[in-house]
Every structure is written in C-alpha cells, then in structure tokens.
Scaffold this motif. Structure first.
Motif, short mmCIF file in Angstrom:
data_model
loop_
_atom_site.label_atom_id
_atom_site.label_comp_id
_atom_site.label_asym_id
_atom_site.label_seq_id
_atom_site.Cartn_x
_atom_site.Cartn_y
_atom_site.Cartn_z
N ALA A 178 0.79 -1.23 0.00
CA ALA A 178 0.00 0.00 0.00
C ALA A 178 0.83 1.29 0.00
O ALA A 178 0.52 2.22 -0.76
CB ALA A 178 -0.97 0.00 1.18
N PRO A 179 1.90 1.41 0.80
CA PRO A 179 2.64 2.67 0.81
C PRO A 179 3.35 2.96 -0.51
O PRO A 179 3.80 4.10 -0.74
CB PRO A 179 3.67 2.46 1.94
CG PRO A 179 3.13 1.34 2.76
CD PRO A 179 2.40 0.46 1.81
N LEU A 180 3.49 1.95 -1.38
CA LEU A 180 4.25 2.11 -2.62
C LEU A 180 3.37 2.39 -3.82
O LEU A 180 3.89 2.67 -4.91
CB LEU A 180 5.05 0.82 -2.89
CG LEU A 180 5.88 0.27 -1.74
CD1 LEU A 180 6.46 -1.08 -2.11
CD2 LEU A 180 6.99 1.24 -1.35
N LEU A 181 2.06 2.33 -3.66
CA LEU A 181 1.14 2.39 -4.79
C LEU A 181 0.79 3.82 -5.19
O LEU A 181 0.72 4.73 -4.36
CB LEU A 181 -0.14 1.63 -4.46
CG LEU A 181 0.01 0.14 -4.18
CD1 LEU A 181 -1.34 -0.46 -3.77
CD2 LEU A 181 0.57 -0.59 -5.39
N TYR A 190 -2.18 6.02 -7.69
CA TYR A 190 -3.56 5.82 -8.13
C TYR A 190 -3.63 5.08 -9.46
O TYR A 190 -4.55 4.30 -9.70
CB TYR A 190 -4.27 7.17 -8.23
CG TYR A 190 -4.53 7.81 -6.88
CD1 TYR A 190 -5.25 7.12 -5.90
CD2 TYR A 190 -4.06 9.08 -6.59
CE1 TYR A 190 -5.49 7.69 -4.66
CE2 TYR A 190 -4.29 9.66 -5.34
CZ TYR A 190 -5.01 8.97 -4.39
OH TYR A 190 -5.23 9.53 -3.15
N ALA A 191 -2.66 5.29 -10.33
CA ALA A 191 -2.66 4.64 -11.64
C ALA A 191 -2.41 3.13 -11.53
O ALA A 191 -2.60 2.41 -12.51
CB ALA A 191 -1.60 5.27 -12.54
N ASP A 192 -1.98 2.66 -10.35
CA ASP A 192 -1.68 1.24 -10.17
C ASP A 192 -2.93 0.42 -9.81
O ASP A 192 -2.85 -0.81 -9.77
CB ASP A 192 -0.66 1.05 -9.04
CG ASP A 192 0.67 1.71 -9.34
OD1 ASP A 192 1.08 1.69 -10.51
OD2 ASP A 192 1.29 2.22 -8.39
N CYS A 193 -4.03 1.08 -9.53
CA CYS A 193 -5.16 0.40 -8.90
C CYS A 193 -5.62 -0.84 -9.66
O CYS A 193 -5.79 -1.91 -9.06
CB CYS A 193 -6.32 1.38 -8.74
SG CYS A 193 -5.99 2.69 -7.53
N PHE A 194 -5.84 -0.73 -10.96
CA PHE A 194 -6.38 -1.86 -11.70
C PHE A 194 -5.35 -2.98 -11.86
O PHE A 194 -5.67 -4.16 -11.66
CB PHE A 194 -6.90 -1.41 -13.06
CG PHE A 194 -8.18 -0.61 -12.98
CD1 PHE A 194 -9.39 -1.23 -12.74
CD2 PHE A 194 -8.15 0.78 -13.10
CE1 PHE A 194 -10.57 -0.50 -12.63
CE2 PHE A 194 -9.31 1.53 -13.00
CZ PHE A 194 -10.52 0.88 -12.77
N ASN A 195 -4.12 -2.63 -12.21
CA ASN A 195 -3.08 -3.66 -12.36
C ASN A 195 -2.82 -4.38 -11.05
O ASN A 195 -2.67 -5.60 -11.02
CB ASN A 195 -1.77 -3.03 -12.86
CG ASN A 195 -1.72 -2.95 -14.36
OD1 ASN A 195 -2.42 -3.68 -15.05
ND2 ASN A 195 -0.92 -2.03 -14.87
N PHE A 196 -2.75 -3.63 -9.96
CA PHE A 196 -2.47 -4.23 -8.67
C PHE A 196 -3.62 -5.12 -8.22
O PHE A 196 -3.41 -6.27 -7.81
CB PHE A 196 -2.23 -3.13 -7.63
CG PHE A 196 -1.93 -3.64 -6.25
CD1 PHE A 196 -0.78 -4.36 -5.99
CD2 PHE A 196 -2.82 -3.42 -5.20
CE1 PHE A 196 -0.50 -4.84 -4.71
CE2 PHE A 196 -2.56 -3.89 -3.92
CZ PHE A 196 -1.39 -4.60 -3.68
N ALA A 197 -4.84 -4.64 -8.33
CA ALA A 197 -5.99 -5.39 -7.84
C ALA A 197 -6.28 -6.63 -8.67
O ALA A 197 -6.67 -7.68 -8.13
CB ALA A 197 -7.22 -4.49 -7.81
N ALA A 220 -7.58 -0.26 -1.13
CA ALA A 220 -6.34 0.19 -0.48
C ALA A 220 -5.58 1.18 -1.35
O ALA A 220 -4.89 2.07 -0.85
CB ALA A 220 -5.46 -1.00 -0.16
N CYS A 221 -5.72 1.02 -2.66
CA CYS A 221 -5.03 1.93 -3.59
C CYS A 221 -5.74 3.28 -3.69
O CYS A 221 -5.10 4.32 -3.75
CB CYS A 221 -4.94 1.26 -4.97
SG CYS A 221 -3.87 2.11 -6.13
#
Length: 312
Positions: free
Chosen positions: A73-76, A78-85, A100-101
């Motif tokens: 979470a501390p490294l994310l 907003y643009a990461d939301c879909f790829n991460f999830a 979390a993002c």
C-alpha cells in the motif's frame, strides 16, 4: 533468500570488486511487490549496477492477501489500482486491493486497531527496532542440519534423525504443509507476469538484470521438487536478461546437510549459497556486455523468492 543469503558475507566476498549488496524485500513479499519497491527506491532506473531476481517454485496463499496488500500500500500510485488489484485470485482480495489503492488509509485499519489494543507492546517493539536490525545483520544461520532424516512421498511422513529435538522436528513438519495446486500455479503466474515488468522498466537502463534459480530443498521426493526451472519462465523472458544463472547452479545444495527444515538453508548452506552466488555474479558481470562500473562503489539489489508466511 532472507534466511539463505547473507549480505555481510556477500559484501566481504565482493570487496575486491567494490560491490555492495542490498536486500530490497520483506518476508512474505511477492514478485509483484518487488516491482513497486524497485520503482520506489530507484525511480530513475539507474541506481544499481545489477538487480538479482530469484525465481522458482513458491506459493501464494489467498489467506495472505491482507498482509500483502498492507505491505504494498505505501508504494502504490492511483494509476496502479487496476493492475495491482487484478493480480489477486479472489474477488474479495481484488476489492480490498483496489480500495487500499484508492483509499490509502484503509490498508492500515487492522494495524491501527492493533495499536489501540496493544499500545505498550507496540511502543516497546518500536524501541527495540534498532536492536532487531543489529540482530538480523549478525544472523549467521541455524547451526543444525537434517542429516539422517528422510521423506516418504507415499505417506508424506518424515523419518527424523535421532539428534533432532522435538522443537526442530515440529519446525520441519510445519514446513512440509503442502499448498494447494491453485496457490502454486498462482505463484508461477505472478512470476511470469511481473518479472517481465521489471525487465521492461530497465529495458533502456544500463542496470543489468540477472535471474537466478535457488536451491529447492533437502528432499528430492517432495511434490514439485523436480520441476525444471526452465518450465517456470518462458525462454523469451530469460533471453531478455543480461544473463541467467544455469538452473543446475545450486543443485549441490539440495541435500539434508544444508537445511534446517524442508525449505530453509542452515548456516552451512547459507554460507555456501552466498559464496556461489557472489562468485557467479562478480565473474559474469565483469564479462557482460553492459560493463558495469565496478570502481564506483556500485550496489547490487537482491530480492527474495516468494515463499511461506514465515518471519525471516
């Protein structure tokens, strides 16, 4: 890697080349979080002479989703939301990761609740952090081995050497708990998806990307042990690296004398693994086309193979 690789030993062995090693990972982290951590500590993609990425068989239990989300979470951004999830197996994990993002504080709810419930213990833990860091730096490995022990794949039982204590036997039994097929396949899927992303990030950088296998364990009879490393990653991924260590590099360590449980190297194995890895890296980096500058106090970053949720 957290238990099996010694940064102080590596620094000493490579001092003639003026190299310094760093661990950039945490216990129970995955290759997905390695990507975000590298982006955080190396935003210009030029801080390191080389990045060493281990790969191999591990597993990612869905029960660890909350832990891994809070770690990343501390490294994310907003643009990461879909790829991460999208990388989580269950919809509940995907929803929690996306939340979390977007809502950055949501990943810390359980941590904050624990602070309110156990404030004295948490304060004490913070005060002891400096000593913990010193202890980790001084750690040399467990001083016992599994020589005389054997594993029966039919019954999935271990015959223990008489010299092992009950606590040591229990540690081995715990490490033998087999993951589900879906958890294992998910681990391989993450490696196949996110190692190329690390490669892409450094495609225009002078940083060498090195893939290394790791020793798999003391019992060749364990399910999945004999899986060939070349079947884990596509050949095209391996060919895109600066170089990849041969998959048989650490075969000599896959014996009971080098382990204290079914997955983790003991002090003797830790020393031999570090010596071999450093020797291979220094020799190959010197002859690689990228020609890293070994006279500039360069650093090597090593990540940890995804594994069980143990503390290292």
């Amino acid at each position: 890697m957290g238990v099996g690789f010694s940064t102080p030993v590596a620094d000493e062995l490579s001092s003639h080349a003026r190299l310094k090693f760093q661990h950039l990972t945490k216990a129970a982290s995955t290759v997905r979080s390695w990507y975000y951590r590298l982006r955080e500590v190396d935003p210009a993609a030029r801080r390191f002479s080389a990045i060493v990425v281990p790969y191999g068989i591990g597993y990612e239990p869905a029960t660890a989703d909350a832990l891994r989300i809070s770690m990343a979470a501390p490294l994310l951004h907003y643009a990461d939301c879909f790829n991460f999830a999208s990388g989580f197996q269950r919809w509940s994990g995907r929803f929690r990761a996306f939340t979390a993002c977007i809502l950055r504080g949501s990943a810390y709810q359980s941590d904050f609740a624990d602070l309110l419930e156990h404030p004295i213990a948490r304060i004490t833990s913070v005060q002891q952090e400096a000593e913990k860091l010193r202890s980790r730096a001084a750690y040399k490995g467990r001083d016992y081995d599994l020589v005389g022990s054997s594993y029966d794949p039919t019954t999935r039982q271990v015959t223990f050497a008489p010299k092992l204590t009950e606590a040591q036997r229990q540690a081995v039994r715990k490490s033998l708990i087999q993951p589900s097929q879906s958890d294992t396949e998910y681990s391989l899927k993450l490696q196949r998806e996110w190692i190329p992303r690390i490669l892409n990030r450094y495609s225009n950088s002078s940083t060498a990307i090195v893939l290394t296998p790791v020793p798999r364990g003391p019992f060749a009879e364990l399910p999945g042990f004999s899986k060939a490393f070349h079947s884990i990653l596509p050949g095209g991924v391996i060919q895109r690296t600066t170089f990849s260590l041969p998959e048989q590099t650490f075969d000599f360590l896959e014996k009971p004398e080098y382990y204290f449980d079914a997955f983790h190297l003991n002090a003797k194995g830790r020393q031999r693994f570090t010596e071999t890895l450093v020797s291979e890296l220094v020799g190959r980096l010197r002859s690689a086309d990228s020609k890293p500058d070994f006279n500039s106090g360069s650093q090597l970053a090593a990540n940890r193979l995804p594994g069980k949720n143990e503390a290292n």
